[in-house]
Motif scaffolding. Structure first.
Motif, short mmCIF file in Angstrom:
data_model
loop_
_atom_site.label_atom_id
_atom_site.label_comp_id
_atom_site.label_asym_id
_atom_site.label_seq_id
_atom_site.Cartn_x
_atom_site.Cartn_y
_atom_site.Cartn_z
N ARG A 1 42.60 49.10 42.00
CA ARG A 1 42.75 48.00 41.06
C ARG A 1 41.83 46.86 41.47
O ARG A 1 41.88 46.39 42.61
N LYS A 2 41.03 46.40 40.56
CA LYS A 2 40.13 45.29 40.84
C LYS A 2 40.91 43.99 40.69
O LYS A 2 41.45 43.69 39.64
N GLN A 3 40.97 43.22 41.81
CA GLN A 3 41.75 41.99 41.79
C GLN A 3 40.93 40.86 41.17
O GLN A 3 39.74 40.70 41.44
N ILE A 4 41.58 40.10 40.30
CA ILE A 4 40.93 38.98 39.61
C ILE A 4 41.44 37.67 40.19
O ILE A 4 42.65 37.49 40.38
N PHE A 5 40.51 36.75 40.48
CA PHE A 5 40.87 35.47 41.09
C PHE A 5 40.57 34.32 40.12
O PHE A 5 39.74 34.44 39.22
N ASP A 6 41.28 33.21 40.33
CA ASP A 6 41.00 31.98 39.60
C ASP A 6 41.30 30.81 40.54
O ASP A 6 41.87 30.99 41.62
N LYS B 1 40.88 29.36 45.68
CA LYS B 1 40.71 30.57 44.88
C LYS B 1 41.82 31.55 45.24
O LYS B 1 41.94 31.98 46.39
N VAL B 2 42.66 31.91 44.25
CA VAL B 2 43.82 32.78 44.51
C VAL B 2 43.92 33.85 43.42
O VAL B 2 43.38 33.69 42.32
N PRO B 3 44.61 34.98 43.70
CA PRO B 3 44.80 36.02 42.67
C PRO B 3 45.53 35.46 41.46
O PRO B 3 46.45 34.65 41.60
N VAL B 4 45.14 35.91 40.26
CA VAL B 4 45.71 35.35 39.03
C VAL B 4 47.22 35.60 38.93
O VAL B 4 47.93 34.82 38.29
N GLU B 5 47.72 36.69 39.55
CA GLU B 5 49.15 36.97 39.44
C GLU B 5 49.99 35.94 40.22
O GLU B 5 51.21 35.87 40.03
N LEU B 6 49.35 35.14 41.08
CA LEU B 6 50.06 34.12 41.83
C LEU B 6 49.95 32.73 41.19
O LEU B 6 50.47 31.76 41.73
#
Length: 267
Positions: free
Chosen positions: A222-227, A235-240
């Motif tokens: 799974r490619k992790q997406i950050f924002d 910069k943190v994973p979008v699910e957080l």
């Protein structure tokens, strides 16, 4: 060459099957229904034939002709046209493609046989049949598939998209095994693509090929997406991250545009 044709009542025993048939299977139940309908209402739409060596070759109306034979008819209403092989092929394809029950495997077999007989190129075949080059290419890909995969495709056990990926598995034994697994257990296009990509990656790394069972294939990474967090700028994973909804542009309550996140964090 082709003319408009003439309607005639011709003897059924003088009509031969197409030299290249479009359909490989005909549903007996549909024939029974058609036979009953013709017995009551007669033949509403004539068949289409062309003269060949003192007899007639069927171009369109295979099921209607079969039903008429079952009813014991000696004569049948037909549109008789004068046409060459190319026109006969194109007319037969056009007539069958109007019916949604034609299998893509039947289409592929028909296109492949036409190209073998006429020696035409892909572009010339596409032009003759009034189809795109990509449409012909797809049918040729199906035409060249192994018989077991075409069988799964014909009977709807696998989708066309999945089959187009399954055929790219290089190892024949693994291709056969994975195809049968897909037919029995279901297979999405993405799943079939995953198998092909995994085989290529394993071979590139010097391995022998796919795992012995599709159940042993690991899921794709799974490619992790950050924002960026609007408060700290980290910069943190979008699910957080929390999602905050605001008006687009100017906010009607506050009377001004939303404050940019970086400015808000500084205040």
């Amino acid at each position: 060459m082709e003319n408009t044709g003439q309607f005639q009542r011709i003897r059924i025993d003088l009509i031969d099957a197409p030299r290249v048939a479009m359909r490989t299977t005909i549903d007996d139940e549909q024939i029974d229904e058609l036979e009953a309908d013709i017995a009551v209402h007669g033949l509403i739409e004539p068949i289409v034939v062309r003269p060949v060596d003192g007899r007639y070759e069927l171009i369109a109306g295979q099921r209607r002709l079969r039903a008429a034979r079952l009813l014991g008819w000696e004569l049948i209403e037909a549109k008789v046209i004068q046409c060459d092989d190319d026109t006969a092929f194109a007319l037969r394809l056009a007539e069958n493609l109007q019916r949604r029950d034609v299998s893509v495997v039947d289409e592929a077999s028909y296109i492949g046989e036409i190209m073998l007989r006429t020696k035409k190129s892909i572009s010339a075949t596409a032009e003759m049949l009034h189809r795109s080059v990509s449409w012909v290419n797809d049918r040729l890909a199906v035409f060249e598939m192994p018989d077991y995969l075409k069988d799964h495709l014909h009977y709807g056990r696998v989708s066309l998209g999945a089959a187009m990926w399954l055929v790219q598995i290089e190892n024949e034994n693994q291709r056969r095994y994975y195809s049968h697994y897909a037919a029995q257990n279901g297979c999405t296009v993405m799943q079939a693509r995953r198998w092909v990509e995994l085989e290529q990656a394993i071979k590139k790394a010097g391995g022998g090929g796919l795992p012995s069972s599709p159940n042993d294939v690991p899921p794709p990474e799974r490619k992790q997406i950050f924002d960026v967090c609007a408060q700290c700028g980290e910069k943190v994973p979008v699910e957080l991250l929390e999602v905050v909804s605001v008006h687009k542009g100017q906010c009607p309550t506050l009377g001004h545009a939303p404050i940019p996140a970086e400015q808000e964090s500084k205040g």
